[in-house]
Design a protein around this motif. Structure first.
Motif, PDB file in Angstrom:
ATOM      1  N   ASP A 235     -11.409   0.966   1.536  1.00  0.00           N
ATOM      2  CA  ASP A 235     -11.201   2.491   1.203  1.00  0.00           C
ATOM      3  C   ASP A 235      -9.718   2.820   1.113  1.00  0.00           C
ATOM      4  OD1 ASP A 235     -12.262   5.093   1.350  1.00  0.00           O
ATOM      5  OD2 ASP A 235     -11.298   5.820   3.116  1.00  0.00           O
ATOM      6  N   ALA A 236      -8.772   2.275   1.729  1.00  0.00           N
ATOM      7  CA  ALA A 236      -7.363   2.485   1.450  1.00  0.00           C
ATOM      8  C   ALA A 236      -6.989   1.933   0.023  1.00  0.00           C
ATOM      9  CB  ALA A 236      -6.445   1.969   2.332  1.00  0.00           C
ATOM     10  N   GLN A 237      -7.559   0.506  -0.163  1.00  0.00           N
ATOM     11  CA  GLN A 237      -7.150  -0.049  -1.273  1.00  0.00           C
ATOM     12  C   GLN A 237      -7.691   0.631  -2.690  1.00  0.00           C
ATOM     13  OE1 GLN A 237      -9.096  -3.942  -2.335  1.00  0.00           O
ATOM     14  NE2 GLN A 237      -7.178  -4.538  -3.395  1.00  0.00           N
ATOM     15  N   SER A 238      -8.995   1.088  -2.724  1.00  0.00           N
ATOM     16  CA  SER A 238      -9.812   2.027  -3.700  1.00  0.00           C
ATOM     17  C   SER A 238      -9.024   3.279  -3.823  1.00  0.00           C
ATOM     18  CB  SER A 238     -11.192   1.958  -3.587  1.00  0.00           C
ATOM     19  OG  SER A 238     -11.547   2.963  -2.468  1.00  0.00           O
ATOM     20  N   GLY A 239      -8.706   3.866  -2.660  1.00  0.00           N
ATOM     21  CA  GLY A 239      -7.940   5.364  -2.690  1.00  0.00           C
ATOM     22  C   GLY A 239      -6.609   5.264  -3.488  1.00  0.00           C
ATOM     23  N   ALA A 240      -5.844   4.016  -3.344  1.00  0.00           N
ATOM     24  CA  ALA A 240      -4.732   3.942  -3.976  1.00  0.00           C
ATOM     25  C   ALA A 240      -4.921   3.603  -5.505  1.00  0.00           C
ATOM     26  CB  ALA A 240      -3.944   2.722  -3.308  1.00  0.00           C
ATOM     27  N   ARG A 241      -5.907   2.931  -5.859  1.00  0.00           N
ATOM     28  CA  ARG A 241      -5.993   2.414  -7.117  1.00  0.00           C
ATOM     29  C   ARG A 241      -6.739   3.606  -7.785  1.00  0.00           C
ATOM     30  NH1 ARG A 241      -8.913  -3.581  -6.801  1.00  0.00           N
ATOM     31  NH2 ARG A 241      -6.750  -4.706  -6.257  1.00  0.00           N
ATOM     32  N   LEU A 242      -7.639   4.257  -7.287  1.00  0.00           N
ATOM     33  CA  LEU A 242      -8.270   5.359  -8.034  1.00  0.00           C
ATOM     34  C   LEU A 242      -7.571   6.613  -8.260  1.00  0.00           C
ATOM     35  CD1 LEU A 242     -12.033   4.778  -6.918  1.00  0.00           C
ATOM     36  CD2 LEU A 242     -10.890   4.097  -9.055  1.00  0.00           C
TER      37      LEU A 242
ATOM     38  N   LEU B  49       0.711   5.676   0.636  1.00  0.00           N
ATOM     39  CA  LEU B  49       1.389   5.391   2.040  1.00  0.00           C
ATOM     40  C   LEU B  49       0.248   4.969   2.974  1.00  0.00           C
ATOM     41  CD1 LEU B  49       3.358   5.737   4.582  1.00  0.00           C
ATOM     42  CD2 LEU B  49       2.482   8.374   4.539  1.00  0.00           C
ATOM     43  N   ARG B  50      -0.852   5.519   2.665  1.00  0.00           N
ATOM     44  CA  ARG B  50      -2.061   4.839   3.421  1.00  0.00           C
ATOM     45  C   ARG B  50      -2.403   3.582   3.259  1.00  0.00           C
ATOM     46  NH1 ARG B  50      -8.281   5.876   2.561  1.00  0.00           N
ATOM     47  NH2 ARG B  50      -9.255   5.058   4.195  1.00  0.00           N
ATOM     48  N   TYR B  51      -2.303   3.006   2.026  1.00  0.00           N
ATOM     49  CA  TYR B  51      -2.415   1.750   1.743  1.00  0.00           C
ATOM     50  C   TYR B  51      -1.381   0.956   2.196  1.00  0.00           C
ATOM     51  CZ  TYR B  51      -3.543  -2.280  -1.259  1.00  0.00           C
ATOM     52  OH  TYR B  51      -3.945  -3.562  -1.641  1.00  0.00           O
ATOM     53  N   ALA B  52      -0.225   1.354   1.985  1.00  0.00           N
ATOM     54  CA  ALA B  52       0.892   0.519   2.534  1.00  0.00           C
ATOM     55  C   ALA B  52       0.847   0.590   4.209  1.00  0.00           C
ATOM     56  CB  ALA B  52       2.136   1.358   2.110  1.00  0.00           C
ATOM     57  N   LEU B  53       0.397   1.465   4.950  1.00  0.00           N
ATOM     58  CA  LEU B  53       0.400   1.320   6.362  1.00  0.00           C
ATOM     59  C   LEU B  53      -0.786   0.242   6.662  1.00  0.00           C
ATOM     60  CD1 LEU B  53       0.634   5.237   7.249  1.00  0.00           C
ATOM     61  CD2 LEU B  53       2.262   3.387   7.810  1.00  0.00           C
ATOM     62  N   VAL B  54      -1.866   0.212   5.869  1.00  0.00           N
ATOM     63  CA  VAL B  54      -2.995  -0.568   6.307  1.00  0.00           C
ATOM     64  C   VAL B  54      -2.536  -2.038   5.948  1.00  0.00           C
ATOM     65  CG1 VAL B  54      -5.274  -1.544   5.405  1.00  0.00           C
ATOM     66  CG2 VAL B  54      -4.739   1.008   5.733  1.00  0.00           C
ATOM     67  N   LEU B  55      -1.832  -2.097   4.895  1.00  0.00           N
ATOM     68  CA  LEU B  55      -1.274  -3.536   4.277  1.00  0.00           C
ATOM     69  C   LEU B  55      -0.166  -3.986   5.458  1.00  0.00           C
ATOM     70  CD1 LEU B  55      -0.491  -3.486   0.613  1.00  0.00           C
ATOM     71  CD2 LEU B  55      -2.238  -4.867   1.999  1.00  0.00           C
ATOM     72  N   GLY B  56       0.569  -3.051   6.198  1.00  0.00           N
ATOM     73  CA  GLY B  56       1.360  -3.466   6.983  1.00  0.00           C
ATOM     74  C   GLY B  56       1.086  -3.455   8.429  1.00  0.00           C
ATOM     75  N   THR B  57      -0.004  -3.425   8.508  1.00  0.00           N
ATOM     76  CA  THR B  57      -0.552  -3.530  10.177  1.00  0.00           C
ATOM     77  C   THR B  57      -1.176  -4.779  10.351  1.00  0.00           C
ATOM     78  OG1 THR B  57      -1.168  -1.090  10.040  1.00  0.00           O
ATOM     79  CG2 THR B  57      -2.399  -2.725  11.919  1.00  0.00           C
ATOM     80  N   PRO B  58      -0.502  -5.792  11.136  1.00  0.00           N
ATOM     81  CA  PRO B  58      -0.938  -7.063  11.460  1.00  0.00           C
ATOM     82  C   PRO B  58      -2.205  -7.197  12.212  1.00  0.00           C
ATOM     83  CG  PRO B  58       1.007  -6.402  12.633  1.00  0.00           C
ATOM     84  CD  PRO B  58       0.820  -5.307  11.772  1.00  0.00           C
TER      85      PRO B  58
ATOM     86  N   ALA C  67       4.975  -7.985   3.145  1.00  0.00           N
ATOM     87  CA  ALA C  67       5.945  -7.818   1.831  1.00  0.00           C
ATOM     88  C   ALA C  67       5.554  -6.805   1.044  1.00  0.00           C
ATOM     89  CB  ALA C  67       6.088  -9.196   1.115  1.00  0.00           C
ATOM     90  N   GLN C  68       4.100  -6.927   0.668  1.00  0.00           N
ATOM     91  CA  GLN C  68       3.735  -6.025  -0.217  1.00  0.00           C
ATOM     92  C   GLN C  68       3.551  -4.520   0.183  1.00  0.00           C
ATOM     93  OE1 GLN C  68      -0.711  -6.535  -1.520  1.00  0.00           O
ATOM     94  NE2 GLN C  68      -0.444  -4.971  -2.872  1.00  0.00           N
ATOM     95  N   ALA C  69       3.515  -4.322   1.723  1.00  0.00           N
ATOM     96  CA  ALA C  69       3.571  -3.114   2.472  1.00  0.00           C
ATOM     97  C   ALA C  69       5.043  -2.419   2.238  1.00  0.00           C
ATOM     98  CB  ALA C  69       3.155  -3.126   4.093  1.00  0.00           C
ATOM     99  N   ALA C  70       6.059  -3.474   2.559  1.00  0.00           N
ATOM    100  CA  ALA C  70       7.427  -2.939   2.347  1.00  0.00           C
ATOM    101  C   ALA C  70       7.618  -2.573   1.051  1.00  0.00           C
ATOM    102  CB  ALA C  70       8.076  -3.955   2.802  1.00  0.00           C
ATOM    103  N   SER C  71       7.022  -3.068   0.057  1.00  0.00           N
ATOM    104  CA  SER C  71       7.516  -2.915  -1.481  1.00  0.00           C
ATOM    105  C   SER C  71       6.733  -1.368  -1.795  1.00  0.00           C
ATOM    106  CB  SER C  71       6.879  -3.779  -2.216  1.00  0.00           C
ATOM    107  OG  SER C  71       7.029  -3.471  -3.618  1.00  0.00           O
ATOM    108  N   LEU C  72       5.630  -1.147  -1.336  1.00  0.00           N
ATOM    109  CA  LEU C  72       4.805   0.038  -1.421  1.00  0.00           C
ATOM    110  C   LEU C  72       5.523   1.014  -0.578  1.00  0.00           C
ATOM    111  CD1 LEU C  72       1.020  -0.820  -1.147  1.00  0.00           C
ATOM    112  CD2 LEU C  72       2.081   0.397  -3.128  1.00  0.00           C
ATOM    113  N   LEU C  73       5.917   0.688   0.569  1.00  0.00           N
ATOM    114  CA  LEU C  73       6.405   1.946   1.425  1.00  0.00           C
ATOM    115  C   LEU C  73       7.913   2.396   0.685  1.00  0.00           C
ATOM    116  CD1 LEU C  73       5.807   0.436   4.983  1.00  0.00           C
ATOM    117  CD2 LEU C  73       5.133   2.859   3.818  1.00  0.00           C
TER     118      LEU C  73
END
Length: 191
Positions: free
Chosen positions: A61-68, A76-85, A93-99
């Motif tokens: 959901d976060a990925q599609s939201g960020a793309r669409l 921010l939502r997608y970066a937070l999801v990526l950054g959650t271990p 690394a991708q989360a930090a870049s997006l943030l």
């Protein structure tokens, strides 16, 4: 690390809630349509719960939201999801870049989103460093294991060659001994 992030987020929830109340009371109306901080924190809590189906759904959901509909809140939502271990799609690394991108346009974020993004950025940067170190150590261990296996294989090949040589020498010695025994018998028989 996920527990620390969620714990930190939970502890800062009251801070953010208090900040947003005081900010709106002084005239900062926030960004129209921006989600409340509880939305982000609840999603991070669900993501760190360990339920693979929930994790996959939140990530998709976060990925599609960020793309669409790319925008500061969806990114921010997608970066937070990526950054959650703790889930398969985690990528610090991708989360930090997006943030960093999200924080480059702070005027499109609420104060609580900026604070959350800043905290998550520091966490993602530290996590990315740790992940890079883990990868380096894994590569080092892998190289050491491969070198050890190569040395073991070479040693084994050397021992097998030595064993073959010694076996052949033993056969030659047994043949010579048999020949000497045969000669001795024939000499005895002649006497």
């Amino acid at each position: 690390m996920a527990a620390t992030l969620v714990s930190g987020c939970a502890q800062t929830k009251s801070f953010f809630s208090g900040m947003s109340r005081s900010d709106t009371s002084t005239g900062d109306a926030g960004i129209l349509g921006a989600p409340e901080i509880d939305y982000y924190l609840d999603e991070l809590r669900l993501l760190s719960s360990g339920d693979p189906a929930a994790q996959a759904e939140i990530y998709a959901d976060a990925q599609s939201g960020a793309r669409l509909t790319p925008g500061p809140q969806t990114n921010l939502r997608y970066a937070l999801v990526l950054g959650t271990p703790g889930h398969p799609e985690s990528d610090a690394a991708q989360a930090a870049s997006l943030l960093r991108e999200v924080l480059a346009a702070p005027e499109l974020l609420t104060q609580t989103e900026i604070a959350l993004a800043s905290i998550a950025l520091r966490s993602a940067e530290h996590l990315a460093v740790v992940e890079a170190e883990v990868q380096r150590l894994r590569a080092s261990v892998s190289r050491a294991n491969q070198a050890r296996e190569t040395a073991t294989s070479q040693r084994l090949a050397s021992l097998e060659a030595e064993n073959t040589r010694l076996t052949q020498q033993l056969r030659d010695a047994e043949e010579k001994l048999e020949a000497i025994t045969t000669i001795e018998r024939s000499i005895r028989d002649q006497e």
